[in-house]
Design an enzyme around this catalytic site. Structure first.
Site, mmCIF file in Angstrom:
data_model
loop_
_atom_site.group_PDB
_atom_site.id
_atom_site.type_symbol
_atom_site.label_atom_id
_atom_site.label_comp_id
_atom_site.label_asym_id
_atom_site.label_seq_id
_atom_site.Cartn_x
_atom_site.Cartn_y
_atom_site.Cartn_z
ATOM 1 N N HIS A 32 -6.424 -3.032 2.660
ATOM 2 C CA HIS A 32 -5.654 -2.354 1.613
ATOM 3 C C HIS A 32 -6.534 -1.282 0.971
ATOM 4 O O HIS A 32 -7.361 -1.572 0.119
ATOM 5 C CB HIS A 32 -5.177 -3.364 0.571
ATOM 6 C CG HIS A 32 -4.106 -2.852 -0.356
ATOM 7 N ND1 HIS A 32 -3.840 -1.511 -0.524
ATOM 8 C CD2 HIS A 32 -3.215 -3.508 -1.161
ATOM 9 C CE1 HIS A 32 -2.844 -1.363 -1.394
ATOM 10 N NE2 HIS A 32 -2.448 -2.556 -1.788
ATOM 11 N N ASN A 49 -0.919 2.833 -10.200
ATOM 12 C CA ASN A 49 -1.943 2.208 -11.046
ATOM 13 C C ASN A 49 -2.857 3.228 -11.718
ATOM 14 O O ASN A 49 -4.028 2.956 -11.986
ATOM 15 C CB ASN A 49 -2.737 1.163 -10.254
ATOM 16 C CG ASN A 49 -1.879 -0.042 -9.918
ATOM 17 O OD1 ASN A 49 -1.291 -0.650 -10.811
ATOM 18 N ND2 ASN A 49 -1.765 -0.364 -8.632
HETATM 19 C C1 8OZ Z 1 3.698 -4.292 -6.745
HETATM 20 C C2 8OZ Z 1 3.290 -5.260 -7.645
HETATM 21 C C3 8OZ Z 1 2.031 -5.804 -7.537
HETATM 22 C C4 8OZ Z 1 1.169 -5.370 -6.553
HETATM 23 C C5 8OZ Z 1 0.578 -2.515 -4.173
HETATM 24 C C6 8OZ Z 1 -0.094 -4.803 -3.926
HETATM 25 O O1 8OZ Z 1 1.142 -1.655 -4.859
HETATM 26 C C7 8OZ Z 1 0.661 -3.933 -4.571
HETATM 27 C C8 8OZ Z 1 1.584 -4.390 -5.655
HETATM 28 C C9 8OZ Z 1 2.848 -3.860 -5.768
HETATM 29 O O2 8OZ Z 1 -0.072 -2.216 -3.174
#
Ligand code: 8OZ
Length: 369
Positions: free
Chosen positions: A182, A242
């Site tokens: 990831h 984020n």
């Molecule tokens: C939505 C909520 C929590 C985590 C990502 C792992 O955006 C996530 C994620 C998505 O890659």
């Protein structure tokens, strides 16, 4: 299936990604659902059923699975570092394989996107630099602001690289066909790559060459652990997910992907545009990444049947990953083949909960019956 007069669109034909043979080019994107066993974060029988239902995907990429407790950012996400977690995942991979499917584990360290209550001894989450993310995490009490992170010491990085490699070994022990690292959506690897989150002045920050150092160390350790033909990586060059940003993503990702291309990985998986949002949020030349990588290119974000067929037919992508459509349609492949209507997504049941909005979305035949 298409009628015999029309050629079968390439989207529905087999593809080999490194050492992994896929029956079609429709990929299930990694999807966080927060339904692992409370306490152990081990996959359980409900998770087995969910993945089994979706095994007709050419490849399932598991939801993000933390490589360590430090790598966890949300409650009830599964891990892949304890014996119970490995055992739980075994049930998932066996079920998917019994249905003729393929599945890789998405291995995940969230970096700064976490909360003290999830961290070992309630310590601060870790990041390249001590800059708090303008984002929320999901806890038992609901959506909550993430905690202030602390800057990682360079001496800590080899331990985290080793955690990724061990997670990949654990994934193979659990029966996964491989892993996806990831590297997207504002988590640890993306935090090192982008200058909004990496303000280090050591060998891991500053120049682009320095910012790719930790991500490439992870890729090399994982490839060394399980073989490059079983390793893919997901990136999101321009996604603001984020609260992340970079002043020149084309340069950063052009360089990073060129380095990845030399490593002969199984696939590159690209979130084109804003994760789960507009594809045109910022100008970006994805074709340049595809040329630099050379191997299998999986495109993701906002595709429908028509645009997915076009993307693969034109050669712009080798495969297309679907997220929300796979949550709501366990038999998405059959529906796309037949051009059948899709079930609507229930947003309230995305994160946490039980079988509702998880394993109870109807298959085509049930609906017809
Ligand atoms: C939505 C909520 C929590 C985590 C990502 C792992 O955006 C996530 C994620 C998505 O890659």
């Amino acid at each position: 299936m298409s009628s015999s007069t029309e050629p079968l669109p390439k989207l529905f034909t087999p593809l080999t990604a490194g050492d992994i043979a896929l029956a079609n080019r429709i990929i299930m994107a990694p999807l966080t659902r927060n339904r692992a066993t409370h306490g152990s974060d081990a996959p359980n029988a409900l998770n087995v059923e969910y993945y089994r239902q979706r095994a007709t995907a050419g490849l399932i990429i598991s939801e993000g699975t933390q490589i360590s407790q430090q790598g966890q950012g949300y409650i009830w996400t599964p891990g892949i570092y304890s014996p119970a977690q490995i055992e739980g995942w075994k049930g998932v991979t066996e079920a998917v394989h019994a249905e003729g499917g393929k599945i890789v584990a998405q291995i995940w360290h969230v970096g700064r996107v976490s909360h003290v209550s999830l961290q070992p001894d309630n310590r601060a989450p870790v990041a390249p630099s001590a800059i708090v993310a303008p984002t929320k995490t999901y806890l038992e009490s609901g959506f909550t602001a993430v905690s202030q992170p602390r800057e990682l010491a360079a001496e800590e990085l080899p331990g985290i690289v080793a955690d990724y490699a061990r997670a990949a070994e654990n994934a193979r022990k659990a029966g996964f066909d491989g892993v996806e690292i990831h590297g997207a959506n504002g988590y640890l690897i993306d935090q090192f790559l982008k200058d909004g989150t990496n303000q280090r002045e050591d060998a891991y920050g500053g120049s682009i060459e320095n910012r790719v150092r930790f991500p490439l160390a992870v890729v090399d350790a994982v490839a060394n652990a399980i073989g490059k033909g079983r390793v893919g990586i997901r990136i999101s060059p321009v996604s603001p997910a984020n609260g992340i940003s970079d002043t020149d993503p084309q340069a950063v990702f052009g360089h990073f992907v060129e380095k990845l291309g030399r490593r002969g990985l199984a696939f590159l998986h690209v979130v084109e545009g804003a994760t789960g949002g507009p594809r045109d949020i910022a100008p970006f030349d994805y074709a340049a990444l595809r040329r630099a990588f050379k191997g299998v290119y999986i495109a993701n974000n906002g595709f429908d049947r028509e645009s997915a067929i076009e993307a693969v037919e034109s050669g712009r992508a080798d495969a297309v990953a679907f997220g929300k459509a796979f949550i709501a349609n366990p038999d998405l492949v059959a529906r796309l083949e037949r051009n059948a209507p899709l079930n609507a997504l229930q947003a309230e049941t995305l994160y946490g909960g039980d079988a509702r909005g998880y394993t109870d979305y109807p298959f085509l035949t049930e609906k017809a019956a």
